[in-house]
Design a protein around this motif. Structure first.
Motif, PDB file in Angstrom:
ATOM      1  N   ALA A   1       0.945  -1.391   0.347  1.00 10.08           N
ATOM      2  CA  ALA A   1       0.416  -0.168  -0.003  1.00 10.08           C
ATOM      3  C   ALA A   1       1.352   1.585  -0.203  1.00 10.08           C
ATOM      4  O   ALA A   1       0.544   2.064  -0.863  1.00 10.08           O
ATOM      5  CB  ALA A   1      -0.677   0.212   1.082  1.00 10.08           C
ATOM      6  N   ASP A   2       1.448   1.148   1.200  1.00  7.98           N
ATOM      7  CA  ASP A   2       2.966   2.554   0.483  1.00  7.98           C
ATOM      8  C   ASP A   2       3.152   2.657  -0.406  1.00  7.98           C
ATOM      9  O   ASP A   2       3.276   3.612  -1.002  1.00  7.98           O
ATOM     10  CB  ASP A   2       3.303   2.126   2.428  1.00  7.98           C
ATOM     11  CG  ASP A   2       3.383   2.256   3.427  1.00  7.98           C
ATOM     12  OD1 ASP A   2       2.072   2.596   3.414  1.00  7.98           O
ATOM     13  OD2 ASP A   2       3.339   1.765   4.065  1.00  7.98           O
ATOM     14  N   SER A   3       3.704   1.279  -1.603  1.00  6.78           N
ATOM     15  CA  SER A   3       4.724   1.720  -2.170  1.00  6.78           C
ATOM     16  C   SER A   3       4.158   2.420  -3.035  1.00  6.78           C
ATOM     17  O   SER A   3       4.417   2.990  -4.250  1.00  6.78           O
ATOM     18  CB  SER A   3       5.428   0.461  -2.674  1.00  6.78           C
ATOM     19  OG  SER A   3       4.676  -0.904  -2.890  1.00  6.78           O
ATOM     20  N   LEU A   4       2.131   2.018  -3.559  1.00  7.38           N
ATOM     21  CA  LEU A   4       1.880   1.963  -4.411  1.00  7.38           C
ATOM     22  C   LEU A   4       1.236   3.507  -4.389  1.00  7.38           C
ATOM     23  O   LEU A   4       0.724   4.531  -5.040  1.00  7.38           O
ATOM     24  CB  LEU A   4      -0.041   1.428  -4.611  1.00  7.38           C
ATOM     25  CG  LEU A   4      -0.203   1.567  -5.539  1.00  7.38           C
ATOM     26  CD1 LEU A   4       0.296   1.350  -6.937  1.00  7.38           C
ATOM     27  CD2 LEU A   4      -1.881   0.897  -5.584  1.00  7.38           C
ATOM     28  N   ALA A   5       0.910   4.049  -3.020  1.00 10.31           N
ATOM     29  CA  ALA A   5       0.981   5.380  -2.765  1.00 10.31           C
ATOM     30  C   ALA A   5       1.704   6.360  -2.838  1.00 10.31           C
ATOM     31  O   ALA A   5       1.711   7.603  -4.081  1.00 10.31           O
ATOM     32  CB  ALA A   5       0.950   5.101  -0.920  1.00 10.31           C
ATOM     33  N   ALA A   6       3.215   5.700  -3.167  1.00  9.79           N
ATOM     34  CA  ALA A   6       4.138   6.948  -3.209  1.00  9.79           C
ATOM     35  C   ALA A   6       3.991   7.265  -4.660  1.00  9.79           C
ATOM     36  O   ALA A   6       4.877   8.287  -5.007  1.00  9.79           O
ATOM     37  CB  ALA A   6       5.596   5.709  -2.698  1.00  9.79           C
ATOM     38  N   LEU A   7       4.036   6.045  -5.918  1.00  5.21           N
ATOM     39  CA  LEU A   7       4.526   6.067  -7.161  1.00  5.21           C
ATOM     40  C   LEU A   7       3.030   6.955  -7.666  1.00  5.21           C
ATOM     41  O   LEU A   7       2.977   8.135  -8.839  1.00  5.21           O
ATOM     42  CB  LEU A   7       3.772   4.211  -7.619  1.00  5.21           C
ATOM     43  CG  LEU A   7       5.137   4.062  -7.657  1.00  5.21           C
ATOM     44  CD1 LEU A   7       4.765   2.474  -8.449  1.00  5.21           C
ATOM     45  CD2 LEU A   7       6.570   4.328  -8.329  1.00  5.21           C
ATOM     46  N   LEU A   8       1.847   6.832  -6.793  1.00  5.33           N
ATOM     47  CA  LEU A   8       0.454   7.743  -7.133  1.00  5.33           C
ATOM     48  C   LEU A   8       1.070   8.957  -6.911  1.00  5.33           C
ATOM     49  O   LEU A   8       0.397   9.848  -7.021  1.00  5.33           O
ATOM     50  CB  LEU A   8      -0.962   7.303  -6.734  1.00  5.33           C
ATOM     51  CG  LEU A   8      -0.852   5.875  -7.543  1.00  5.33           C
ATOM     52  CD1 LEU A   8      -1.876   5.755  -6.855  1.00  5.33           C
ATOM     53  CD2 LEU A   8      -1.413   5.782  -9.019  1.00  5.33           C
TER      54      LEU A   8
END
Length: 917
Positions: free
Chosen positions: A815-822
């Motif tokens: 969840a954190d890595s996907l949020a960082a990309l977005l």
């Protein structure tokens, strides 16, 4: 010496002796004036005799001593001047002593004789009175009669100790007894009998009879009887005992006769063939015990609860018809069955319960009825046995007891007949089941040697399925020893020992045994159970099951190898990913190193995704849900794509690759991506299983309506026994310890499935180990559609407008890595780590796009999507499922729950952003 006890009678004797001695002294002194001094003993001699007679020898000596004293006082036994006394005086004294001693002994003897006579008389009187014996003495001449007190009391006459006139005694004798006794005496007098013995019956005052045993002795004087002497003994108790013994003897004789009848009945019952014959015999016996000739036996029909006549004797047709069928509670039989106890009609003319049968009874000629129910051991009513008595009376206890015995016998035979019928029916059903059963069943009877050991078995029974399984006719086996007919069929191995154990120990055994069925070696599963000294065997051919079990074990082994290989294949990408990630996060890393690290990570992630895709493809093929996107495809383009995919593996092993295609372009209707995947798998396998610097050759040619593609190598080759296994799931070939892992073992299985989906086939051939291998793919060309230029997809540009995005995933790193990309693309994000929290954040944040995992705690992704769609305004956001579950059914569930899109992990960020639109 013995010590005599001093009794009261002895004391009395000595007192009398003292008194008599004193009296003799007084009398002697009184007579002295007349007698002088020369008669000193005259008064003492009678005193000695009297004292001895009363007290015995001791008391008799006291008067004797008194006489001696008196003589010493009266006679001058010694002179005064010392001269001798008169010798006559001493002689007189001596004679007195001798005569006195004799009188003392004589008196004592008389006393003893009298005492004995008195004691004997007393004992006689006691014996006569105590034993009830009375004596009499009748003087016929003087007409006097003496009757002892005991006899007087026996005949209730006055007691008298002396003789009484005979007339008075005869007057008190009962007239009938007196007349009978006179007639009897006259007969004895005429016969000049000297005695007789007879029993006399006398009525006592209270009317009870008294029996006397009379024994009489007749005394004759010439031709005349002058005296009657005799005794009477009370024999009333003996007569009562004799009467009881006579009655008991009669009863015993009757019981013996009854037992003989019952024994004869039991013997004949065993010879009877049918239940009706048995009941007829029992009925005849019961009627005989009751002394009648009519009766019937009715049995209860459980279907309609009616008592139906089974057999009868002595009844006319009307009675048989009238009593042939009777409901419970009607008639003597019906009432006996309803009440479950004996019914006795003493007189049918007076018993109002059976008034309806009076006319029938009159016409048939019976007055009494005795009906006994037939009850089973469990208390179940089976029927009743009834006899009709000629005269009105109650049955005796004997008749009741015998009726109960016969009723129990009848009940036993009724139960036995029912059990036999039920057994025959059950056996018929059992035999029908056995004969129609598809499971083979046999019965074996053990055969013993001289020592009692089981050495063989004999065929006793087999059903149709067993005959078919053994491929023999029953006549060929039944009655024959097992080893003579089918040697080594069942006795081989442990099977025979199991049969012996079942027969010996009486326990059921279940086992599997190798045997030969239908001409081939195979396996049978046996269940052997004891059955009345034999062995019942159920057996079934489990050869196919054994083969399947072997296949399952082999599949399980390959599965274990696959899991180990999968773990190895997944760990391989993880190592460079971890190292690249650490290098990228290092402060000393250059920009070039960071870019290289990102490329490594991207490449390894893509490799892992391909592994998962292969697994999913195999699963889809197995379940028949993989769909093909067939288009008109040029073979050369497909081969080029496959070579490009396999080229890194070929180059890594420094192999020489040769590709030969037809000179004329060949088009076929196929899914180009899947065909390229098949060819790439074959090329990759050839590169893996060929030693470094080997040769790989791909040859494609048209053969009629098919395209043949051969992939050849000069690698490790395939042993002949392993050729059928190469296309199975998780199968791998190993040439050496160095090649410890060569993939997951699913590539060839996947290729075979894809080729068969296109309607083609794939085969392999090899000359053996070290001789290389050739895989041949045959594909139909099919009806090729006009070529359509594929649409070139342009890369989607990132969404220009920022969006509010809610991300829910219980994997925090994901969840954190996907949020960082977005966030790098300018989107505003919110995170949640379970379904319930995500619903609350959605209500507060009002996002434009929701990215939800499926497997979350609280609410899963499906429940969360339904909850959002159910709220007002819940249809506005774009819902995208991001999950590791990638099957078609999973995608369908996501769409049904309200998701707009379904993506499998790992997600391509560019593809994800393109969906934001």
């Amino acid at each position: 010496m013995p010590v005599r006890r001093f009794s009261l009678s002895s004391m009395r004797g000595y007192i009398v002796a003292v008194l008599v001695t004193l009296l003799a002294f007084a009398l002697q002194w009184m007579l002295r004036p007349w007698l002088g001094q020369r008669e000193p003993y005259i008064a003492f001699l009678p005193a000695v005799a009297l004292a001895a007679a009363v007290g015995g020898r001791g008391p008799g000596l006291l008067p004797l001593a008194g006489g001696i004293i008196s003589a010493a006082m009266w006679l001058p036994l010694v002179g005064g001047d010392g001269a001798s006394a008169n010798p006559a005086d001493w002689l007189t004294l001596l004679l007195f002593c001798a005569f006195g001693a004799m009188l003392s002994e004589l008196g004592s003897s008389m006393r003893r004789t009298g005492a004995r006579a008195f004691a004997a008389e007393e004992r006689l009187v006691m014996a006569i009175q105590g034993t009830g014996i009375g004596v009499f003495d009748i003087d016929l001449v003087a007409e006097l009669a003496y009757v002892s007190p005991a006899l007087a009391r026996l005949v209730s006459l006055p007691v008298s100790s002396s003789a009484v006139p005979l007339a008075d005694w005869l007057a008190r004798t009962p007239p009938d007894l007196l007349a009978q006794s006179r007639r009897y005496l006259v007969e004895k007098f005429r016969a000049r009998s000297r005695g007789y013995e007879r029993e006399v019956r006398v009525l006592q005052a209270d009317g009870t009879p008294l029996w006397l045993l009379l024994r009489v002795h007749i005394t004759w004087s010439e031709d005349r009887a002058v005296r009657l002497r005799g005794a009477c003994v009370d024999i009333t108790e003996r007569k009562a005992i004799d009467s009881q013994l006579t009655h008991a003897k009669a009863e015993l004789s009757q019981q013996v006769d009854d037992l003989d009848q019952l024994h004869e009945l039991g013997t004949h019952l065993l010879d009877a063939a049918t239940l009706r014959e048995q009941l007829q015999m029992i009925l005849v016996t019961v009627a005989h015990f009751h002394g009648c000739g009519r009766g019937l036996v009715s049995l209860l029909d459980p279907t309609d609860h009616l008592l139906k006549l089974e057999t009868s004797i002595g009844l006319g047709p009307e009675a048989v018809f009238r009593l042939g069928s009777m409901p419970m509670g009607e008639g003597a039989s019906g009432v006996a069955c309803a009440q479950r106890e004996r019914v006795v009609v003493a007189d049918i003319e007076e018993d109002e319960r059976f008034a309806a049968y009076r006319d029938l009874a009159r016409r048939e000629g019976f007055r009494g009825v005795h009906s006994t129910p037939l009850l089973s051991q469990r208390g179940e009513v089976l029927g009743a046995i009834t006899v009709h008595l000629d005269h009105p009376r109650e049955p005796t206890e004997r008749e009741r007891a015998l009726a109960d015995i016969c009723a129990r016998k009848a009940a036993v035979f009724c139960e036995r007949a029912r059990a036999q019928a039920a057994l025959e029916e059950s056996q018929g059903r059992f035999r029908a089941v056995l004969e129609t059963s598809a499971v083979p069943f046999i019965v074996l009877s053990p055969m013993h040697d001289d020592q009692g050991q089981i050495v063989n078995f004999r065929w006793n029974y087999m059903n149709r399925a067993a005959a078919q399984a053994l491929q023999r006719q029953p006549d060929e086996l039944l009655g024959h020893p097992m080893t003579d007919v089918l040697p080594q069929r069942w006795t081989a191995g442990q099977a025979f020992q199991n049969y012996v154990a079942v027969a010996r120990d009486g326990i059921t055994r279940e086992f599997e045994a190798r045997t030969k069925l239908h001409g081939h070696n195979g396996w049978v599963h046996c269940i052997a159970s004891p059955m009345r000294g034999s062995v019942a065997v159920w057996f079934n051919d489990i050869t196919d099951r054994k083969k399947h079990e072997e296949l399952l074990r082999d599949a399980d082994r390959r599965k274990d190898e696959f899991l180990a290989t999968l773990a190895h294949e997944l760990r391989n990408p993880l190592a460079p990913i971890r190292q690249a990630a650490r290098l990228s996060s290092s402060a000393e890393a250059t920009e070039a190193q960071k870019r290289w690290s990102q490329e490594v990570i991207e490449r390894q992630v893509q490799h892992m995704a391909l592994l998962l895709d292969d697994l999913l493809d195999v699963s889809r093929i197995t379940r028949g849900v993989l769909s093909l996107r067939k288009t008109r495809t040029e073979l050369a383009a497909v081969v080029a794509s496959a070579v490009e995919t396999a080229k890194p593996a070929i180059d890594a092993m420094a192999h020489e690759l040769v590709v030969e295609l037809p000179a004329v372009p060949v088009y076929l209707e196929a899914d180009p991506l899947r065909i390229a995947q098949v060819i790439a798998n074959l090329l990759t396998n050839a590169a893996k299983y060929t030693d470094r610097g080997g040769h790989v050759r791909l040859v494609a040619q048209r053969q009629g309506t098919d395209i043949l593609i051969d992939v050849c190598d000069d690698g490790i080759g395939i042993a002949e026994g392993a050729l059928p296994e190469v296309f199975r799931m998780f199968s791998q070939l190993h040439s050496s310890a160095e090649r410890s892992s060569a993939g997951l073992g699913i590539g060839l299985a996947l290729s075979k499935g894809l080729v068969e989906l296109h309607g083609g086939s794939i085969a392999v051939r090899s000359a053996g180990a070290g001789a290389g291998s050739t895989f041949t793919v045959r594909l139909p060309i099919g009806e090729a559609a006009p070529a359509v230029a594929p649409a070139v997809s342009q890369p989607s540009s990132p969404v220009s407008a920022p969006r509010r995005v809610l991300i829910a995933d219980d994997n925090r790193d994901a969840a954190d890595s996907l949020a960082a990309l977005l966030q790098l693309d300018g989107h505003e994000t919110r995170l949640s780590f379970d379904g319930n929290e995500a619903l609350q954040v959605w209500q507060q944040f009002d996002p434009d796009i929701c990215l939800f995992d499926i497997g979350m705690p609280g609410r899963n992704g499906y429940e969360l999507a339904r909850a959002i769609r159910g709220h007002p305004g819940g249809c506005r956001p774009l819902l995208i499922a991001i999950t590791g579950w990638g099957q078609e059914s999973d995608r369908q569930l996501a769409i049904e729950a309200g998701f707009n899109h379904h993506l499998t992990k790992p997600v391509d960020p560019q593809r994800l952003v393109a969906l934001f639109g």
